[in-house]
Design a protein around this motif. Structure first.
Motif, mmCIF file in Angstrom:
data_model
loop_
_atom_site.group_PDB
_atom_site.id
_atom_site.type_symbol
_atom_site.label_atom_id
_atom_site.label_comp_id
_atom_site.label_asym_id
_atom_site.label_seq_id
_atom_site.Cartn_x
_atom_site.Cartn_y
_atom_site.Cartn_z
ATOM 1 N N PRO A 5 -4.839 -8.108 19.814
ATOM 2 C CA PRO A 5 -3.701 -7.578 20.577
ATOM 3 C C PRO A 5 -3.216 -8.532 21.669
ATOM 4 O O PRO A 5 -2.108 -8.355 22.177
ATOM 5 N N TYR A 6 -4.024 -9.517 22.018
ATOM 6 C CA TYR A 6 -3.636 -10.467 23.078
ATOM 7 C C TYR A 6 -3.033 -11.741 22.502
ATOM 8 O O TYR A 6 -2.823 -12.708 23.225
ATOM 9 N N ILE A 7 -2.778 -11.765 21.184
ATOM 10 C CA ILE A 7 -2.083 -12.892 20.548
ATOM 11 C C ILE A 7 -0.774 -12.338 19.989
ATOM 12 O O ILE A 7 -0.788 -11.569 19.015
ATOM 13 N N LEU A 8 0.338 -12.718 20.579
ATOM 14 C CA LEU A 8 1.612 -12.096 20.205
ATOM 15 C C LEU A 8 1.895 -12.231 18.710
ATOM 16 O O LEU A 8 2.346 -11.279 18.069
ATOM 17 N N ALA A 9 1.638 -13.395 18.145
ATOM 18 C CA ALA A 9 1.969 -13.637 16.743
ATOM 19 C C ALA A 9 1.155 -12.759 15.793
ATOM 20 O O ALA A 9 1.530 -12.588 14.633
ATOM 21 N N GLU A 10 0.043 -12.199 16.289
ATOM 22 C CA GLU A 10 -0.816 -11.385 15.424
ATOM 23 C C GLU A 10 -0.631 -9.884 15.647
ATOM 24 O O GLU A 10 -1.150 -9.073 14.879
ATOM 25 N N THR A 11 0.061 -9.544 16.731
ATOM 26 C CA THR A 11 0.165 -8.122 17.034
ATOM 27 C C THR A 11 1.488 -7.567 16.518
ATOM 28 O O THR A 11 2.207 -8.248 15.795
ATOM 29 N N ASN A 12 1.798 -6.343 16.833
ATOM 30 C CA ASN A 12 2.938 -5.680 16.207
ATOM 31 C C ASN A 12 3.692 -4.824 17.223
ATOM 32 O O ASN A 12 3.221 -4.563 18.328
ATOM 33 N N TRP A 13 4.846 -4.389 16.827
ATOM 34 C CA TRP A 13 5.730 -3.608 17.700
ATOM 35 C C TRP A 13 5.057 -2.322 18.146
ATOM 36 O O TRP A 13 5.229 -1.864 19.258
ATOM 37 N N LYS A 14 4.239 -1.741 17.255
ATOM 38 C CA LYS A 14 3.536 -0.501 17.614
ATOM 39 C C LYS A 14 2.656 -0.722 18.851
ATOM 40 O O LYS A 14 2.631 0.088 19.764
ATOM 41 N N THR A 15 1.941 -1.842 18.865
ATOM 42 C CA THR A 15 1.082 -2.180 20.008
ATOM 43 C C THR A 15 1.909 -2.601 21.215
ATOM 44 O O THR A 15 1.685 -2.150 22.342
ATOM 45 N N VAL A 16 2.880 -3.486 20.967
ATOM 46 C CA VAL A 16 3.668 -4.040 22.072
ATOM 47 C C VAL A 16 4.428 -2.931 22.804
ATOM 48 O O VAL A 16 4.492 -2.906 24.037
ATOM 49 N N ARG A 17 4.971 -1.990 22.046
ATOM 50 C CA ARG A 17 5.754 -0.900 22.629
ATOM 51 C C ARG A 17 4.916 -0.073 23.607
ATOM 52 O O ARG A 17 5.407 0.421 24.613
ATOM 53 N N ASP A 18 3.614 0.036 23.299
ATOM 54 C CA ASP A 18 2.749 0.904 24.092
ATOM 55 C C ASP A 18 1.911 0.158 25.141
ATOM 56 O O ASP A 18 1.026 0.750 25.761
ATOM 57 N N THR A 19 2.132 -1.144 25.281
ATOM 58 C CA THR A 19 1.318 -1.931 26.213
ATOM 59 C C THR A 19 2.188 -2.470 27.338
ATOM 60 O O THR A 19 3.280 -2.973 27.092
ATOM 61 N N ARG A 20 1.669 -2.376 28.549
ATOM 62 C CA ARG A 20 2.384 -2.968 29.684
ATOM 63 C C ARG A 20 1.676 -4.290 30.028
ATOM 64 O O ARG A 20 0.604 -4.317 30.607
ATOM 65 N N TYR A 21 2.279 -5.386 29.584
ATOM 66 C CA TYR A 21 1.660 -6.704 29.790
ATOM 67 C C TYR A 21 1.954 -7.213 31.194
ATOM 68 O O TYR A 21 3.100 -7.173 31.646
ATOM 69 N N ASP A 22 0.927 -7.705 31.853
ATOM 70 C CA ASP A 22 1.092 -8.263 33.203
ATOM 71 C C ASP A 22 1.330 -9.772 33.165
ATOM 72 O O ASP A 22 1.993 -10.310 34.039
ATOM 73 N N VAL A 23 0.714 -10.438 32.191
ATOM 74 C CA VAL A 23 0.773 -11.908 32.162
ATOM 75 C C VAL A 23 1.049 -12.380 30.743
ATOM 76 O O VAL A 23 0.394 -11.925 29.789
ATOM 77 N N ALA A 24 2.009 -13.296 30.607
ATOM 78 C CA ALA A 24 2.205 -14.012 29.344
ATOM 79 C C ALA A 24 1.716 -15.447 29.529
ATOM 80 O O ALA A 24 1.846 -16.026 30.614
ATOM 81 N N ILE A 25 1.119 -15.978 28.475
ATOM 82 C CA ILE A 25 0.607 -17.356 28.505
ATOM 83 C C ILE A 25 1.400 -18.151 27.474
ATOM 84 O O ILE A 25 1.496 -17.732 26.310
ATOM 85 N N LEU A 26 1.966 -19.263 27.910
ATOM 86 C CA LEU A 26 2.710 -20.120 26.986
ATOM 87 C C LEU A 26 1.919 -21.420 26.783
ATOM 88 O O LEU A 26 1.949 -22.294 27.645
ATOM 89 N N PRO A 27 1.190 -21.536 25.656
ATOM 90 C CA PRO A 27 0.478 -22.793 25.398
ATOM 91 C C PRO A 27 1.496 -23.866 25.014
ATOM 92 O O PRO A 27 2.420 -23.588 24.252
ATOM 93 N N TRP A 28 1.290 -25.068 25.542
ATOM 94 C CA TRP A 28 2.252 -26.150 25.270
ATOM 95 C C TRP A 28 1.465 -27.420 24.962
ATOM 96 O O TRP A 28 0.713 -27.906 25.803
ATOM 97 N N GLY A 29 1.619 -27.939 23.762
ATOM 98 C CA GLY A 29 0.865 -29.108 23.328
ATOM 99 C C GLY A 29 1.741 -30.322 23.096
ATOM 100 O O GLY A 29 2.711 -30.580 23.827
ATOM 101 N N ALA A 30 1.409 -31.054 22.047
ATOM 102 C CA ALA A 30 2.154 -32.240 21.622
ATOM 103 C C ALA A 30 1.709 -32.531 20.195
ATOM 104 O O ALA A 30 0.676 -32.022 19.742
ATOM 105 N N THR A 31 2.519 -33.292 19.492
ATOM 106 C CA THR A 31 2.165 -33.706 18.137
ATOM 107 C C THR A 31 2.212 -35.223 18.110
ATOM 108 O O THR A 31 3.288 -35.818 18.213
#
Ligand SMILES: [Zn+2]
Length: 254
Positions: A5-31
């Protein structure tokens, strides 16, 4: 079976709709090239893993945090002559970051942590410019600098050295060539003293600095060292996420 549930790409609208998220994390890499033995996606692999495990630790402690998908392109203006070092200019990154922050602002997410895993990326000036325009509290962590790596490694190194090699050996061992295939990671230093000593600064021209694109000796790398370091880094960042989630951005000073 549902995703984490703490990985946006793996979770779903059902979970997101019912969760109040306090912090988003944006990982940023390089190729980019990482000596001969590590994959081009090294910074993405590392940064996604640090984000996921740090988020898990915070989530398990009760904090509502979520890791966004990793941005895979970093600033590589010093490596343009190395094939497939996929440069994304700082001004483009600022535009991407602005859009991400605007989305979170619209959705009422209070805090955004940019988790950086590439030395050529620097989000501080972007945050200075962007912060007055959004209500989301913005901050950044270079995960590789969140604690002193010296107790974990003989010679941590800078790029594709012992730290990074050990970490990728731990995280995705199937993507690391045998160390006999690796170059020495020898890095030439600036001839001008101020630049060499670090009180003057210029970006490095990578192909002039290194013959194998590495800067740091990978010879003493082991997956066990990588595991211990990963554990310590994610413990620290997980703790930060939990503390930040509970903090009131209007009262951050005492
Ligand atoms: Zn790297």
């Amino acid at each position: 079976m549902a995703g984490r549930p703490y990985i946006l790409a793996e979770t779903n609208w059902k979970t997101v709709r019912d969760t109040r998220y306090d912090v988003a994390i944006l990982p940023w890499g390089a190729t980019e090239a990482h000596n001969y033995h590590l994959p081009y996606g090294t910074d993405v692999i590392e940064t996604e893993a640090v984000a996921a495990e740090s988020a898990r630790r915070a989530w398990d402690g009760g904090a509502r945090v979520v890791a966004l998908p990793c941005i895979p392109f970093g600033v590589n203006t010093g490596q343009l002559d190395i094939p497939f070092c996929m440069n994304m200019n700082p001004s483009t990154q600022a535009a991407v970051l602005g859009d991400v922050a605007a989305v979170l602002d619209t959705h009422g997410v209070g805090k955004l942590v940019i988790l950086n895993g590439h030395g050529g990326n620097d989000f501080r000036m972007m945050i200075r410019e962007l912060q007055p325009k959004v209500r989301v509290f913005l901050c950044t962590i270079n995960w590789y600098a969140c604690l002193d790596p010296k107790p974990f490694f003989n010679e941590p190194g800078d790029h594709a050295g012992e730290l990074e090699t050990s970490l990728v050996q731990h995280l995705t061992p199937n993507l690391v060539l045998p160390l006999t295939e690796a170059g020495s990671g020898h890095a030439r230093r600036f001839t001008v003293a101020g630049l060499r000593d670090g009180w003057a600064w210029a970006p490095r021209r990578w192909t002039k600095v290194s013959d194998d694109t590495g800067t740091g000796n990978p010879a003493a790398s082991t997956p066990e060292k990588g595991a211990r370091y990963f554990d310590a880094v994610t413990e620290r960042i997980g703790g930060f996420l939990a503390e930040l989630a509970a903090a009131d951005p209007e009262h951050l000073y005492a």
